[in-house]
Design an enzyme around this catalytic site. Structure first.
Site: not given
Length: 370
Positions: A283, A332, A344
Site C-alpha cells: 500500500c 493502510h 490503492h
C-alpha cells in the site's frame, strides 16, 4: 475483498439458475453478524500487513548495513594484521638490542658525534615504536567494535526475518477466517451483504461529493470577495506600490495529478509485501512510487507517511493526489483520485485497484503537494 464480491455475484447467478427463480429469505441477523466479523478481520489483517511491511523494511536496512559492516571488517582486519606484523618486527629488533646494553653499544661507537647520533636514532625508533603500539591498540578496538556491531545487526536481522515469517502466517490465517465467514452465508445472504456495502459506499461517496462542491463554492465566494476588496483598495491608493500577488498552486496541482496518473497506471498490478514498483506494490509502496514519478520522496510505511508526508487537511477539503489513511492506529494508505474514489494496493487477493473513499474507516488525510 473484491475477489469475494465477484464470487458473490457468480454464486448469486448460479443460485438463480438452479432454483429457476425461487429465492430464499436472507437472515438479516446472520448478514449483520458477518458484516461485523468481516470488518474486524479486515482491520486486523491490515494491521498485520503493516507490521509485515515494516519488518520487511527493517530486514532490507539490516541487510544493507551488514553488507557495509562486512566490507569494513575485512579492511580493518587487514589493517590490524599488517600493523601487528610491523610491530612484531620492531619488537624483535628491540629484543636483539636489549641483549647488549644500548648505552654500551653507543659508548663503543668511537666518538661523541657518533654517540649522540646513535642515541637520537634510538630515541626516534623508540618513539615510533610506542606510537605504533598505540595505533595498533586503537585499530584493534575499532575492529572489536565493528565485530560487535555486525553481530548485533545479524541478530536483529534474523529476528526480523523470523517475525516476517510469523506475520505472514498470521495474515494468511486472517484470510482463511474471512473466507469461512463467507462460506457459511447462503447466496441470498451474500447478495444482501454486498448490497448493504454498496449502498453504504454510495451514500458516503455522495456525501463526499456534496462536501467537495460546498468547499469549492465557498472557495469561489472567498476569491470573489478578495478580488473585490483588492480592486477597492487599488482604487483608493492608486499611487501606492503594487502589492505582491499570491503564487498560483497550478504547478503543485499538476504534480499531484501526475502522481494520481502514475498510480492509476498501475491498476491491475500485483500486491507483494515490501515492494514499491515498478510491477508489484504494497500500500505505501504504491503511494511512494507514484510520488517518486513526480520527483517527491516519501517514507516507505503508511505510519511514517501519516506522520511526515506533507501536511494534514480536513476530509472536506480533500483533493486528487491527497493521501488517505485508514484505521486506528494507521495501517493502510491510499491515494484520492476524485469523485469519492481512491486507488490503492489493497491486498494480495485483489492487488492494485480503485475503491470508494469510505470503503474503510478513515483516520486522516495529508496533502503532499499543492
Amino acid at each position: 475483498m473484491n475477489r469475494v464480491r465477484l464470487a458473490i455475484a457468480a454464486g448469486l447467478a448460479a443460485a438463480i439458475l438452479a432454483t429457476s427463480g425461487i429465492v430464499a429469505q436472507a437472515d438479516p441477523a446472520a448478514v449483520e453478524k458477518a458484516r461485523e466479523e468481516l470488518a474486524r478481520i479486515h482491520q486486523e489483517a491490515s494491521a498485520i500487513d503493516q507490521q509485515l511491511i515494516e519488518a520487511h523494511e527493517r530486514v532490507q536496512l539490516a541487510e544493507a548495513k551488514l553488507k557495509t559492516l562486512t566490507a569494513d571488517l575485512q579492511v580493518q582486519e587487514a589493517k590490524v594484521a599488517t600493523l601487528a606484523d610491523q610491530m612484531g618486527d620492531v619488537a624483535t629488533l628491540q629484543m636483539q638490542q636489549d641483549s647488549i646494553s644500548v648505552t654500551a653499544q653507543l659508548l663503543a661507537s668511537g666518538s661523541s658525534d657518533n654517540f649522540l647520533s646513535g642515541l637520537a636514532t634510538y630515541q626516534s625508533e623508540l618513539e615510533r615504536s610506542n606510537a605504533g603500539v598505540q595505533q595498533l591498540q586503537l585499530d584493534q578496538a575499532k575492529l572489536n567494535t565493528l565485530r560487535e556491531d555486525a553481530a548485533a545487526t545479524e541478530a536483529a536481522l534474523q529476528k526480523d526475518v523470523a517475525a516476517k515469517t510469523e506475520l505472514a502466517k498470521s495474515y494468511d490465517a486472517k484470510e482463511v477466517a474471512a473466507q469461512r465467514v463467507y462460506d457459511r452465508l447462503s447466496a441470498e445472504e451474500r447478495e444482501r451483504l454486498a448490497r448493504i456495502e454498496e449502498e453504504r459506499q454510495r451514500a458516503a461517496e455522495e456525501a463526499q461529493r456534496q462536501a467537495e462542491a460546498r468547499a469549492a463554492a465557498a472557495a469561489g465566494t472567498s476569491r470573489s470577495r478578495d478580488t473585490a476588496a483588492a480592486s477597492s483598495s487599488a482604487a483608493a491608493s492608486s499611487s501606492a506600490p503594487a502589492a505582491e500577488t499570491a503564487v498560483s498552486s497550478g504547478p503543485a496541482s499538476s504534480r499531484a495529478q501526475g502522481a494520481v496518473n502514475a498510480a492509476l497506471a498501475k491498476v491491475g498490478s500485483r500486491y507483494v509485501w515490501g515492494t514499491s514498483g515498478p510491477s508489484t506494490f504494497d500500500c505505501s509502496g504504491l503511494t511512494s512510487y507514484a510520488y517518486r514519478q513526480v520527483g517527491i520522496t516519501l517514507s516507505r510505511s503508511s505510519r511514517a507517511q501519516y506522520s511526515g508526508a506533507g501536511y494534514r487537511v480536513p476530509l472536506s477539503d480533500i483533493k486528487p493526489g491527497d493521501l488517505v489513511f485508514y484505521y486506528s492506529p494507521v495501517s493502510h494508505v491510499a491515494m484520492y483520485i476524485g469523485n469519492g474514489r481512491i486507488v490503492h494496493a489493497a491486498n494480495p487477493r485483489t492487488g492494485v485497484n480503485t475503491a470508494g473513499l469510505h470503503s474503510m474507516p478513515i483516520t486522516g488525510v495529508r496533502r503532499v503537494v499543492g
